[in-house]
Design a protein around this motif. Structure first.
Motif, PDB file in Angstrom:
ATOM      1  N   SER A  58      41.694  57.720  41.609  1.00 37.19           N
ATOM      2  CA  SER A  58      40.301  57.377  41.860  1.00 37.19           C
ATOM      3  C   SER A  58      39.507  58.625  42.210  1.00 37.19           C
ATOM      4  CB  SER A  58      40.186  56.367  43.010  1.00 37.19           C
ATOM      5  OG  SER A  58      40.505  56.990  44.238  1.00 37.19           O
ATOM      6  N   ALA A  59      38.187  58.508  42.094  1.00 41.09           N
ATOM      7  CA  ALA A  59      37.312  59.616  42.452  1.00 41.09           C
ATOM      8  C   ALA A  59      37.408  59.924  43.948  1.00 41.09           C
ATOM      9  CB  ALA A  59      35.870  59.293  42.067  1.00 41.09           C
ATOM     10  N   MET A  60      37.611  58.896  44.764  1.00 39.89           N
ATOM     11  CA  MET A  60      37.772  59.132  46.198  1.00 39.89           C
ATOM     12  C   MET A  60      39.034  59.926  46.483  1.00 39.89           C
ATOM     13  SD  MET A  60      35.109  57.954  47.650  1.00 39.89           S
ATOM     14  CE  MET A  60      35.617  57.963  49.368  1.00 39.89           C
ATOM     15  N   ALA A  61      40.106  59.639  45.742  1.00 36.59           N
ATOM     16  CA  ALA A  61      41.347  60.396  45.919  1.00 36.59           C
ATOM     17  C   ALA A  61      41.158  61.848  45.504  1.00 36.59           C
ATOM     18  CB  ALA A  61      42.472  59.752  45.114  1.00 36.59           C
ATOM     19  N   MET A 113      27.486  35.149  39.654  1.00 36.66           N
ATOM     20  CA  MET A 113      27.280  36.452  39.032  1.00 36.66           C
ATOM     21  C   MET A 113      28.397  37.389  39.484  1.00 36.66           C
ATOM     22  SD  MET A 113      23.865  38.870  39.297  1.00 36.66           S
ATOM     23  CE  MET A 113      22.818  37.561  38.653  1.00 36.66           C
ATOM     24  N   ALA A 114      29.311  37.714  38.572  1.00 35.36           N
ATOM     25  CA  ALA A 114      30.432  38.598  38.891  1.00 35.36           C
ATOM     26  C   ALA A 114      30.235  39.914  38.149  1.00 35.36           C
ATOM     27  CB  ALA A 114      31.749  37.947  38.471  1.00 35.36           C
ATOM     28  N   LEU A 115      30.306  41.006  38.878  1.00 39.74           N
ATOM     29  CA  LEU A 115      30.131  42.308  38.255  1.00 39.74           C
ATOM     30  C   LEU A 115      31.159  43.300  38.760  1.00 39.74           C
ATOM     31  CD1 LEU A 115      27.602  44.423  40.091  1.00 39.74           C
ATOM     32  CD2 LEU A 115      27.398  41.975  40.457  1.00 39.74           C
ATOM     33  N   ALA A 116      31.454  44.274  37.909  1.00 39.11           N
ATOM     34  CA  ALA A 116      32.375  45.357  38.246  1.00 39.11           C
ATOM     35  C   ALA A 116      31.587  46.653  38.301  1.00 39.11           C
ATOM     36  CB  ALA A 116      33.490  45.444  37.207  1.00 39.11           C
ATOM     37  N   CYS A 117      32.083  47.604  39.102  1.00 29.99           N
ATOM     38  CA  CYS A 117      31.364  48.873  39.252  1.00 29.99           C
ATOM     39  C   CYS A 117      32.356  50.008  39.480  1.00 29.99           C
ATOM     40  CB  CYS A 117      30.388  48.787  40.426  1.00 29.99           C
ATOM     41  SG  CYS A 117      29.395  50.278  40.676  1.00 29.99           S
ATOM     42  N   VAL A 118      32.182  51.109  38.759  1.00 27.76           N
ATOM     43  CA  VAL A 118      33.028  52.273  38.974  1.00 27.76           C
ATOM     44  C   VAL A 118      32.654  52.928  40.302  1.00 27.76           C
ATOM     45  CG1 VAL A 118      33.433  52.714  36.520  1.00 27.76           C
ATOM     46  CG2 VAL A 118      31.461  53.757  37.653  1.00 27.76           C
ATOM     47  N   THR A 119      33.611  53.608  40.909  1.00 25.64           N
ATOM     48  CA  THR A 119      33.398  54.205  42.231  1.00 25.64           C
ATOM     49  C   THR A 119      32.191  55.131  42.253  1.00 25.64           C
ATOM     50  OG1 THR A 119      35.787  54.123  42.632  1.00 25.64           O
ATOM     51  CG2 THR A 119      34.495  55.572  44.045  1.00 25.64           C
ATOM     52  N   GLN A 144      33.109  43.795  42.289  1.00 25.30           N
ATOM     53  CA  GLN A 144      34.448  44.380  42.348  1.00 25.30           C
ATOM     54  C   GLN A 144      34.372  45.853  41.960  1.00 25.30           C
ATOM     55  OE1 GLN A 144      37.687  42.034  40.510  1.00 25.30           O
ATOM     56  NE2 GLN A 144      36.105  40.580  39.894  1.00 25.30           N
ATOM     57  N   GLU A 145      35.057  46.690  42.714  1.00 28.18           N
ATOM     58  CA  GLU A 145      35.176  48.098  42.350  1.00 28.18           C
ATOM     59  C   GLU A 145      36.312  48.234  41.338  1.00 28.18           C
ATOM     60  OE1 GLU A 145      36.068  52.465  44.422  1.00 28.18           O
ATOM     61  OE2 GLU A 145      36.091  50.636  45.626  1.00 28.18           O
ATOM     62  N   MET A 146      36.023  48.792  40.175  1.00 30.63           N
ATOM     63  CA  MET A 146      37.017  48.961  39.106  1.00 30.63           C
ATOM     64  C   MET A 146      36.776  50.280  38.395  1.00 30.63           C
ATOM     65  SD  MET A 146      37.277  45.373  37.003  1.00 30.63           S
ATOM     66  CE  MET A 146      37.506  43.783  37.810  1.00 30.63           C
ATOM     67  N   ASP A 147      37.829  50.856  37.818  1.00 33.94           N
ATOM     68  CA  ASP A 147      37.607  51.987  36.928  1.00 33.94           C
ATOM     69  C   ASP A 147      37.139  51.450  35.579  1.00 33.94           C
ATOM     70  OD1 ASP A 147      39.928  51.441  35.227  1.00 33.94           O
ATOM     71  OD2 ASP A 147      41.157  52.222  36.863  1.00 33.94           O
ATOM     72  N   THR A 148      36.703  52.352  34.716  1.00 34.28           N
ATOM     73  CA  THR A 148      36.115  51.933  33.444  1.00 34.28           C
ATOM     74  C   THR A 148      37.091  51.124  32.600  1.00 34.28           C
ATOM     75  OG1 THR A 148      34.505  53.731  33.370  1.00 34.28           O
ATOM     76  CG2 THR A 148      35.150  52.771  31.257  1.00 34.28           C
TER      77      THR A 148
END
Length: 303
Positions: free
Chosen positions: A229-232, A96-102, A128-132
């Motif tokens: 990124s949102a963190m930046a 199960m591989a998934l991506a997620c925005v910050t 994995q953390e990824m942008d949209t």
């Protein structure tokens, strides 16, 4: 490409990020001579010079800068391969591989992952953390089963299940004059403030919603800098370089140097949605949709 080359790419990435061979070697648990040898071997394989030494340390060459984004992506994918293999070795069955925005890492991802674990204890999960924008491409290529991203409508073959609404809040540096006002902050109060914005390419719908909200409040936003990124965004706000409009989910972080203010209105953002590829629908994606409907009762098909 073999794993030796991927390992050398990770070594190059460490030097590029640290800006110093010594710090990179310490981070990797190596001494400097083997690290230098690995970089030289990678340069020989690629046929270009990747790094140049400076008085303060090291920095990527022009060729190194050009290759850096690709190498960073390959290094991240290699980590996901290792993580998934580790899960499979531990006896887990369903990949199960998934991506997620910050901005969904703290409020949407944890309850979904916990529920997926309960529903399928033997799932071998890689996140994995990824942008949209990157998540959309990863779904189209079949690299992930599903994603938590900021989309508000289907983009066939991608299907969207909105999980919850979100609102924008103002992120201000500590000591900012607007923090002395009472009550929700009118968006128009930010009319003369330099804004830290995410590039439109990262999430067009999210970007457009912010710009539209500013225009509806009677002003054209003054972007001082686009950040990756949102963190930046929050880091630059903390440094006093400007203000930002961020999703309310980011406010739970409470980073030092940043204060959050509710906006009068409120100002709706593009909510987080579960996204999957209908043409590459996997067992993991079908399970995620089923579980998400239970975990987020307000979820409904996108228009």
């Amino acid at each position: 490409m073999d794993f030796r080359m991927l390992r050398r790419m990770a070594h190059f990435l460490a030097v590029a990020e640290e800006g110093h061979f010594g710090r990179a070697a310490a981070r990797l648990g190596l001494s400097q001579p083997p690290l230098s040898a690995q970089i030289q071997a990678l340069e020989a394989e690629l046929g270009v010079r990747l790094l140049e030494r400076t008085r303060k340390g090291a920095r990527p060459t022009r060729e190194g800068e050009a290759l850096l984004p690709v190498i960073r992506r390959l290094a991240e994918e290699a980590k996901q391969v290792e993580a998934l293999a580790r899960e499979l070795r531990a006896g887990r069955q369903l990949p199960m591989a998934l991506a997620c925005v910050t901005s969904a890492l703290f409020d949407f991802l944890p309850p979904l992952v916990r529920a997926l674990r309960d529903a399928q204890p033997d799932a071998a999960m890689a996140v994995q953390e990824m942008d949209t924008a990157d998540a959309v491409e990863a779904l189209r290529r079949g690299e992930v089963d599903f994603a938590l991203a900021r989309l508000d409508h289907d983009r066939l073959p991608l299907h969207v299940l909105p999980l919850g609404k979100d609102a924008l809040v103002a992120a201000l540096p500590d000591g900012h004059a607007l923090l002395g006002t009472a009550g929700p902050l009118p968006l128009a109060a930010l009319a003369r403030e330099p804004l830290m914005l995410l590039p439109r390419s990262i999430s067009p719908a999210y970007f457009d919603r912010q710009i539209s909200a500013c225009r509806a409040a009677g002003f054209e936003p003054v972007p001082v800098r686009e950040v990756s990124s949102a963190m930046a965004q929050l880091a630059f706000v903390a440094a006093g370089l400007g203000v930002a409009l961020v999703s309310s989910g980011m406010a739970v972080l409470r980073p030092p140097g940043v204060a959050f203010r509710e906006l009068a209105g409120p100002v709706d953002s593009v909510g987080v949605a579960l996204v999957w590829n209908g043409e590459r629908e996997t067992e993991a994606a079908r399970l995620a949709v089923q579980v998400a409907r239970q975990v987020f009762p307000q979820s409904e098909p996108a228009p």
